[in-house]
Enzyme design. Sequence first.
Site, PDB file in Angstrom:
ATOM      1  CB  SER A 252       4.924 -26.761 -16.428  1.00  0.00           C
ATOM      2  OG  SER A 252       3.630 -26.667 -16.446  1.00  0.00           O
ATOM      3  CE  LYS A 253       5.154 -19.186 -19.255  1.00  0.00           C
ATOM      4  NZ  LYS A 253       6.085 -19.753 -20.156  1.00  0.00           N
ATOM      5  NE  ARG A 254       1.205 -28.679 -17.144  1.00  0.00           N
ATOM      6  CZ  ARG A 254       1.391 -29.837 -16.133  1.00  0.00           C
ATOM      7  NH1 ARG A 254      -0.014 -29.806 -15.251  1.00  0.00           N
ATOM      8  NH2 ARG A 254       2.455 -30.182 -15.835  1.00  0.00           N
ATOM      9  N   GLY A 256       0.967 -22.279 -11.783  1.00  0.00           N
ATOM     10  CA  GLY A 256       1.130 -21.117 -11.611  1.00  0.00           C
ATOM     11  C   GLY A 256       2.455 -19.952 -11.874  1.00  0.00           C
TER      12      GLY A 256
END
Length: 488
Positions: A252-254, A256
């Site tokens: 996920s966006k976590r 990067g």
Amino acid sequence: MSVRVRFAPSPTGFLHVGGARTALYNYLFARAQGGVFVLRIEDTDAERSTDASANAILEGMRWLGLTWDEGPGVGGPHGPYFQSQRRALYNKAAADLRARDTAYPCFCTAEELEQRRAAQAQRGEAPRYDGQCRHLTAQVRADREAAGTPFALRFALPGAGEIAWDDVVRGRIVFQNEVLDDFVLVRSDGLPTYNFACVVDDLDMRITHVLRGDDHISNTPRQLLIYAALGSEPPVFAHASMILGPDGKRLSKRHGATSVEAFGDLGILPEGMANFLALLGWAYDGKQELFSLGELERIFDIARIVPSPAVFNTEKLEWMNAQHFKALALEERERRVVAFLAQRGHDLSARTSAWISVFVRALGDRIKTLVDAETYGAFALHEEVVFDAEAWADVLAKDEAGPRLERLAQVLAALPVAGLGELEIATRGLAAEVGIKPGELMGLARVALTGRKVAPGIFEVMWLLGPQRTLARLRSAAARWALERASA
Ligand code: GLU
């Protein structure tokens, strides 16, 4: 029967890693089989779908080199390829299911459904439609419809039993009917749900294989029920495993960058990205890791998609990227570097082609991503030198460093011609004259000219900077050395 596959993104964001991999696998499978790759935009969620997102997805696919045979922009015999323009087909299929009594109108309002769900939750039951409208008499239905009461169309789930398929990736998957309920096919606003539109379109577009992420496994039993209700054969299903971040959690966006576009901005080449995505859940012989897109188009085989989750490893991506960069012809490397730097605000259009060629050659194997061209090439891209503190401290600690840099400036200034060879001879000559190792003098010059200890070949650096900037930087470092020594 020839293979027809599709990539069916919902235009609610960018082309993310998972979607890009799905698109790539479908594309490669179609190419390897001499089949057709269809692109269909699933934009029935009017609130979340945007044109900007649809364009970003198409752009991401073009960047990766995934051309589609039917779809937006190219058309085809089963268009339109935007679901929002295909309402008539869904209406026809809905009427068909009603005529077969496998779908029925549901007049329950959102509030009523919410209340009943809450009550189910209180009783510790799983939320599912209780079938209230399934048992209305034909007369009641006709009256309500005539009165214009809004209704959704629900699927009439067959009673007990199970629904199963042989998944290409995961083998046999079985769902008990009782875990499902009478799900909605058409919402009260007249728009089809994903599962319904997907089946109608996959049928209409003659899709033979549905290859998608395993987050859709729970949709497959519903879709299979719809195929059966329409009296049609379902396609073959293949669900690729999920992609995990290095911490073992779903990517996920976590973690990067996750959109293909963002990787392009980070200096990843489409060749490197496509190779990396291909191996994210697929293996050829377990040995070969570097593939061009063209090669993959010939050898890709869905039987080799692996069922275990794939881990996104950025180092691996950068390594692959570096290999693909190295494999490009020098002119192509130059073109990519220049285009990337231009995008980052460094205009090299006034530079000669010889300059660009030396610049890219000098950076050499340091380029893993195009960002490295900016990092290691910074000395030539900016007017001011940014000194690495440790590198400067080393220069400062060396006795005679200042005078030697000053001497080097004098020697270089006296050169009538300052080609790579002349620069080298002059520098080595000075080192011999002063009685130090050439490497020592070159080390001082490297810091004075680039601010760093690690940089491309020093003579290339001098040549790229040109006499004026070279002399100015050597002299300014010499002056700084003298000043800091004096005040120490
Ligand atoms: N629109 C769906 C998605 O974006 C497509 C799923 C499918 O391939 O059936 O996830």
